[in-house]
Design a protein around this motif. Structure first.
Motif, PDB file in Angstrom:
ATOM      1  N   ASP A  18      -5.120   6.433   8.932  1.00 55.69           N
ATOM      2  CA  ASP A  18      -4.931   5.447   7.999  1.00 55.69           C
ATOM      3  C   ASP A  18      -3.337   5.170   7.769  1.00 55.69           C
ATOM      4  OD1 ASP A  18      -7.695   5.237   7.888  1.00 55.69           O
ATOM      5  OD2 ASP A  18      -7.970   6.516   6.177  1.00 55.69           O
ATOM      6  N   LEU A  19      -2.870   6.433   7.649  1.00 55.14           N
ATOM      7  CA  LEU A  19      -1.572   6.159   7.375  1.00 55.14           C
ATOM      8  C   LEU A  19      -0.726   5.576   8.721  1.00 55.14           C
ATOM      9  CD1 LEU A  19       0.964   6.770   5.560  1.00 55.14           C
ATOM     10  CD2 LEU A  19       1.424   9.168   6.546  1.00 55.14           C
ATOM     11  N   GLN A  20      -0.917   5.735   9.715  1.00 60.84           N
ATOM     12  CA  GLN A  20      -0.426   5.269  10.939  1.00 60.84           C
ATOM     13  C   GLN A  20      -0.682   3.635  10.934  1.00 60.84           C
ATOM     14  OE1 GLN A  20      -1.913   7.406  14.279  1.00 60.84           O
ATOM     15  NE2 GLN A  20      -0.613   9.066  14.026  1.00 60.84           N
ATOM     16  N   GLN A  21      -1.997   3.377  10.515  1.00 63.89           N
ATOM     17  CA  GLN A  21      -2.236   1.850  10.685  1.00 63.89           C
ATOM     18  C   GLN A  21      -1.380   1.185   9.473  1.00 63.89           C
ATOM     19  OE1 GLN A  21      -6.508   1.252  10.196  1.00 63.89           O
ATOM     20  NE2 GLN A  21      -6.240  -1.126   9.887  1.00 63.89           N
ATOM     21  N   GLU A  22      -1.447   2.038   8.200  1.00 66.00           N
ATOM     22  CA  GLU A  22      -0.669   1.303   7.109  1.00 66.00           C
ATOM     23  C   GLU A  22       0.925   1.030   7.527  1.00 66.00           C
ATOM     24  OE1 GLU A  22      -0.064   0.022   2.926  1.00 66.00           O
ATOM     25  OE2 GLU A  22      -2.121   0.555   4.371  1.00 66.00           O
ATOM     26  N   ILE A  23       1.451   2.090   8.317  1.00 61.63           N
ATOM     27  CA  ILE A  23       2.702   1.985   8.604  1.00 61.63           C
ATOM     28  C   ILE A  23       3.032   0.708   9.639  1.00 61.63           C
ATOM     29  CG2 ILE A  23       4.682   3.195   9.873  1.00 61.63           C
ATOM     30  CD1 ILE A  23       3.877   5.725   8.638  1.00 61.63           C
ATOM     31  N   GLN A  24       1.967   0.755  10.596  1.00 60.34           N
ATOM     32  CA  GLN A  24       1.901  -0.200  11.506  1.00 60.34           C
ATOM     33  C   GLN A  24       2.020  -1.818  10.881  1.00 60.34           C
ATOM     34  OE1 GLN A  24       2.787  -0.121  14.866  1.00 60.34           O
ATOM     35  NE2 GLN A  24       2.797  -2.456  15.076  1.00 60.34           N
ATOM     36  N   GLU A  25       1.270  -1.756   9.887  1.00 60.01           N
ATOM     37  CA  GLU A  25       0.877  -2.995   9.320  1.00 60.01           C
ATOM     38  C   GLU A  25       2.361  -3.408   8.530  1.00 60.01           C
ATOM     39  OE1 GLU A  25      -2.368  -2.771   6.761  1.00 60.01           O
ATOM     40  OE2 GLU A  25      -3.920  -2.902   8.317  1.00 60.01           O
TER      41      GLU A  25
END
Length: 484
Positions: A18-25
């Motif tokens: 989830d953090l990886q997705q948050e960083i990508q966004e």
């Protein structure tokens, strides 16, 4: 709470994926943020204030310092904007009220470029798998209608939930569908994959699977007879009665039962409708020179920094809309980096204390696990228990013994006869070891296991043993009885 604290808490409780997705966004919505690629020059400046150096933690591994998120403050000083950004916002204000969030950058439903299937796709369901086979089978339109209805009545385990009479009554009387037609189509579906699908009870499910085995399979005829006529005796483990009824010896009955046990009582479970869940470890534990080292998984989360080129465009006295937007984006980027750094530091502190406390587990396994509660770690690192709970949820540690969630290392304790304590995890490991070594003909009862534990100095009640046994998925002694 300030918006910074709200964001830090939200990032702290996110899993690695989830953090990886948050960083990508965040990277897609904020032009001030960029990835720190390998080989790029960067300093160790505090992302919240120009010119201030980051404080180094002496008790953390050097690999953690290298994986910390960075920013380039020199580029900000060389630019036209030298205004110091305030480190706090008013309390009880929301982050979304001040800065654009990454969630707002998501495309709307009417955006043609938004790939809906990539965000909502799931694995193949059992019904779709059966319908695919039904469409390949040559049959009339009426039989196909019956087949679709039958497939809709099959549950996730692969069994037909409705009776054939109830299914016939559900059709329009004008179609003139009779019971024997439905039964014929059901026999067609029962030949589909996975084997045993469409059965009405366990007996029929096992017989259908046995019929699809090669004719030369040893003890196939006897297994079919056992499944058809003596399944109740097998369920009650009345082996002596089975040997008399089937007129076989003990060794022969054992081989017949082994063939039955190779079958799947829940054939529908082979088709998984949900997508697989992947686990990415947050920290890595390894032994080096007789010391256990804790490192952040550098490949799990990318390193970020403020883009010095865009940051240099921010002007100090300019109050235009464009400059205000860029200034807000710069502030959001720096706070986002600071929140990530805070998350990494907290995770490292907690993981290091867990490893320090559970060295016995890393050295000798589950039986050496010590009792540990959230309060112990919270007191050691100087944080609140709620923070420790957030850190240990959906965070994973890679050890030489496997990958474990941080919560796995916490367990209650049971007193020992010598005045010490034994963790519930260690007791479960001992119970599992005792059951694995028991005599299959005479399995250990819960009372017997409690007695064996007491002989080792562990005082556990019989009902506690039963609770631990059930949590391990171990059946009661009456159901564990086997033939040699």
């Amino acid at each position: 709470m300030t918006p910074q604290l709200q964001q830090a808490i939200r990032l702290l409780q996110l899993s690695t994926l989830d953090l990886q997705q948050e960083i990508q966004e965040a990277l897609e919505s904020n032009p001030m943020l960029e990835r720190q690629e390998d080989g790029d020059d960067f300093d160790t400046s505090d992302p919240m204030a120009e010119g201030d150096q980051q404080s180094n933690s002496g008790n953390q591994d050097s690999s953690f310092q290298e994986s910390s998120v960075q920013t380039n403050a020199e580029a900000l000083e060389d630019g036209e904007w030298h205004e110091r950004i305030p480190s706090e916002l008013p309390v009880d204000t929301a982050w979304e009220d001040v800065y654009q969030t990454s969630a707002s950058s998501l495309p709307s439903n009417d955006d043609d470029e938004w790939d809906f299937t990539s965000r909502t796709s799931v694995g193949e369901s059992l019904q779709s798998h059966l319908l695919w086979q039904l469409n390949l089978a040559p049959m009339s339109d009426t039989d196909r209608l019956i087949g679709v209805t039958l497939i809709d009545c099959i549950n996730n385990d692969g069994y037909l939930e409705e009776t054939l009479a109830e299914i016939v009554e559900a059709f329009d009387p004008e179609l003139g569908i009779e019971l024997d037609e439905v039964e014929v189509v059901l026999h067609r579906i029962q030949q589909f994959e996975p084997a045993g699908i469409g059965a009405r009870d366990l007996r029929e499910c096992l017989i259908l699977q046995l019929r699809q085995l090669p004719s030369g399979t040893p003890w196939l005829v006897e297994a079919q007879r056992l499944a058809a006529d003596f399944l109740d005796l097998l369920g009650s483990r009345d082996y002596s009665q089975l040997m008399r009824r089937m007129k076989v010896k003990e060794d022969e009955l054992r081989q017949i039962i082994e063939l039955i046990q190779c079958l799947n009582p829940r054939p529908g479970s082979q088709i998984e409708a949900s997508e697989p869940e992947y686990v990415v470890p947050d920290v890595i534990v390894r032994k080096h020179n007789e010391r256990w080292l804790v490192e952040l998984n550098q490949e799990a989360v990318p390193r970020l920094r403020v883009n010095p080129h865009y940051a240099g465009f921010v002007r100090r006295a300019d109050s235009s809309a464009d400059n205000t937007f860029m200034r807000n984006q710069l502030q959001e980027a720096r706070w986002f980096i600071k929140s990530l750094q805070s998350r990494n530091e907290t995770l490292m502190k907690v993981a290091t204390q867990i490893v320090e406390h559970q060295r016995g587990f890393l050295e000798y396994g589950e039986e050496a696990m010590k009792p540990l509660v959230l309060h112990d770690i919270a007191e050691a690192v100087g944080m609140h228990e709620s923070t420790i709970s957030r850190v240990t949820t959906q965070k994973y540690m890679h050890t030489p013994r496997g990958i474990y969630e941080l919560k796995y290392f916490f367990s209650s304790h049971v007193s020992t006869s010598e005045g010490g304590e034994c963790s519930s995890t260690a007791i479960r490991a001992i119970i599992k070891k005792l059951v694995a070594a028991e005599n299959p003909k005479k399995p250990l009862s819960d009372s017997k296991i409690a007695g064996l534990l007491e002989a080792q100095g562990i005082q556990v009640a019989r009902r506690t043993v039963a609770k631990y046994r059930e949590s391990l998925g171990i059946a009661p002694s009456s159901e564990r009885k086997r033939l040699m």
